[in-house]
Design an enzyme around this catalytic site. Structure first.
Site, PDB file in Angstrom:
ATOM      1  N   SER A 104      28.435   1.554  34.873  1.00 43.31           N
ATOM      2  CA  SER A 104      27.599   1.827  33.836  1.00 43.31           C
ATOM      3  C   SER A 104      26.766   0.467  33.006  1.00 43.31           C
ATOM      4  O   SER A 104      25.673   0.228  33.675  1.00 43.31           O
ATOM      5  CB  SER A 104      29.673   1.232  32.893  1.00 43.31           C
ATOM      6  N   ASP A 247      23.247   3.965  28.130  1.00 37.03           N
ATOM      7  CA  ASP A 247      23.513   2.828  29.453  1.00 37.03           C
ATOM      8  C   ASP A 247      23.116   3.188  30.773  1.00 37.03           C
ATOM      9  O   ASP A 247      22.173   4.108  30.454  1.00 37.03           O
ATOM     10  CB  ASP A 247      25.059   2.059  29.078  1.00 37.03           C
ATOM     11  N   ASP A 249      24.805   4.390  33.224  1.00 40.46           N
ATOM     12  CA  ASP A 249      25.028   5.929  34.067  1.00 40.46           C
ATOM     13  C   ASP A 249      24.885   6.765  32.936  1.00 40.46           C
ATOM     14  O   ASP A 249      25.760   8.146  32.370  1.00 40.46           O
ATOM     15  CB  ASP A 249      27.064   5.894  34.114  1.00 40.46           C
ATOM     16  N   ASP A 251      26.344   7.295  29.502  1.00 35.28           N
ATOM     17  CA  ASP A 251      27.312   8.059  28.628  1.00 35.28           C
ATOM     18  C   ASP A 251      27.586   7.881  28.257  1.00 35.28           C
ATOM     19  O   ASP A 251      28.649   8.381  27.013  1.00 35.28           O
ATOM     20  CB  ASP A 251      28.408   8.336  30.157  1.00 35.28           C
TER      21      ASP A 251
END
Length: 483
Positions: A104, A247, A249, A251
């Site tokens: 993340s 961010d 990834d 999401d």
């Protein structure tokens, strides 16, 4: 888990890259599949979708996960390096398990694996049962350092991006962002090119900005000073109606107005829930209380921090008849429990964090105001939040210090200077960490991070300046207290 130090955090297994050996990642994946097998969601020949972010360690970990799927007689479906929500949208639509290799927003010396069930996120109850699985590593597959010796190649990439983009184009329309020029801060987000494609599919003009070949840990809750300055600089150019990014990834969203001022994720969540006509909103205890003060949603449900808790609450709200049921986190990730139908068009449910949906909703809503996003924000209750973290604070130490605070809230709050700044503590919420509400309406919330050795602080006040000043003073006080 104990020996490696790779444990479950707020969302999935996380740890140092050096600790996430092939053997450890293989074992985690086998335990995950054995749990799904017991639930009837996995058996030999079952497809398992996998994808990853752009960290240097991600391809290696993906191969270890694929090896585990093959060992369990499943079939890995490699979806490439794509946003977590794009992977989930594909997997949920096909009713198959999926996992995302991502850390993340945390620095790239760490990574993680986020697991999903066939129709939704892995919940905390799943993690507890998965821990009990007995896993035996296949003999001869790993060397003494835990590196995979067996040659496992990832399959050819299965396209999951096209349908993900179409989800938004179909519902909002090919002209939804007509006339808007949007800067796309690309850095190293895995969805950086997908975000450009989404904007263009909805009729907007997308301008790529600051693409990086080196991983950049953009945290949508604790925005780096470098990112604040970048956005301000772009805003001063006067070329963009907004700046969009995510961010690592992709999401969690981060959206700035035309002046280059980043909008808090929980404020973005309010705007999206309002635009989509939510009957119920589930959101963690640290999200902006302007949601309740807005008064537009019949049912507000506060949860612990982490998308699994939001998902569970969101599904409970839907079961209670509050439809559409939605959720979001303070980091801006937005979740939709039910299909949403408006004007004969369907927005398919996606009960995992998504960065694209809340940004589109805010941009469309802002077109009704001459002053764009900046004017739209003035329609919300005057509650402002700020957050940051103290790094390199071991979780055990954070918990010990918070226990000392818990044992003497008034005394420690006075020592830390909170009482002098905000008045006495009038209410304490321990849903997740320690959230203190003070006489003058200020809120200070302390909580160990679930993803990294950090102590997070969240502040809410009636003005942005006050929230930021309290955050700065509070972090200094807590740092001295921990010294």
């Amino acid at each position: 888990m104990v020996n490696s130090g790779v444990e479950f955090g707020t969302s999935g297994a996380r740890g140092l890259v050096s600790a996430m050996t092939d053997a450890v990642c293989f074992a985690y994946t086998v335990g995950y599949l054995k749990h799904l097998e017991a639930l009837g969601e996995f058996s030999p020949k079952t497809s398992v979708a996998i994808a990853g972010d752009l960290r240097p360690s991600t391809p290696r970990i993906l191969r270890a996960c694929a090896a585990a799927i093959i060992w369990m007689k499943g079939q890995p479906v490699f979806c490439g390096f794509v946003p977590t929500p794009a992977l989930c949208f594909y997997a949920f639509s096909h009713g198959i398990p999926s996992l995302m290799v991502t850390g993340s927003h945390i620095p790239d010396n760490r990574n993680g694996i986020k697991f999903n069930r066939i129709f939704g996120e892995f919940l905390k109850s799943d993690e507890a049962i998965m821990r009990t699985q007995d896993v035996v590593l296949p003999e001869g597959w790993f060397d003494a350092q835990g590196a995979l010796k067996t040659n496992v190649a990832l399959p050819a990439v299965t396209d999951v991006v096209t349908n993900y983009i179409e989800r938004y184009r179909h519902f909002f329309g090919a002209d939804a962002l007509n006339g808007l020029t949007l800067g796309i801060y690309q850095h190293s987000a895995v969805g950086r090119d997908v975000l450009i494609s989404v904007v263009e599919a909805l009729g907007g003009k997308a301008v790529p900005l600051a693409r990086s070949d080196v991983f950049v840990s953009v945290d949508t809750e604790a925005v780096r000073p470098e990112d604040v300055n970048l956005a301000r600089g772009w805003g001063q150019e006067g070329l963009y109606d907004a700046i969009l990014t995510t961010d690592g990834d992709s999401d969690r969203p981060l959206l700035a107005d035309q002046r280059g001022r980043w909008i808090r994720g929980d404020v973005l969540g309010i705007l999206a829930a309002q635009k989509l006509g939510a009957a119920a909103v589930s959101t963690p205890v640290n999200s902006n209380t302007g949601l309740e003060q807005s008064g537009f949603v019949p049912s507000v449900r506060r949860t612990r921090i982490g998308s699994p808790f939001v998902v569970s609450s969101m599904m409970d709200a839907a079961a209670d008849g509050f439809i559409p049921s939605m959720g979001y986190e303070a980091n801006g990730g937005f979740l939709l429990a039910n299909d949403l139908v408006q004007d004969g068009k369907i927005l398919r449910s996606l009960p995992t964090r998504d960065a694209v949906l809340p940004m589109i909703c805010a941009l469309i809503a802002a077109q009704n105001y001459q002053g764009g996003l900046a004017e739209l924000l003035l329609t919300l209750p005057y509650r402002f939040t700020a957050s940051d973290r103290l790094k390199d604070i071991a979780t055990e130490r954070s918990r010990a210090q918070l226990q000392a605070l818990r044992d003497d809230i008034s005394g420690v709050a006075e020592i830390l200077g909170f009482v002098a700044a905000c008045g006495p503590v009038v209410y304490v919420n321990e849903t997740d960490g320690i959230r203190m509400i003070f006489k003058h309406g200020d809120i200070i919330h302390l909580r160990p991070s679930g993803n990294a050795p950090e102590l997070r602080m969240y502040v809410e006040a009636d003005t942005q300046d006050r929230a930021e000043n309290l955050l700065s003073q509070g972090l200094n006080s807590v740092a001295n207290w921990l010294a």
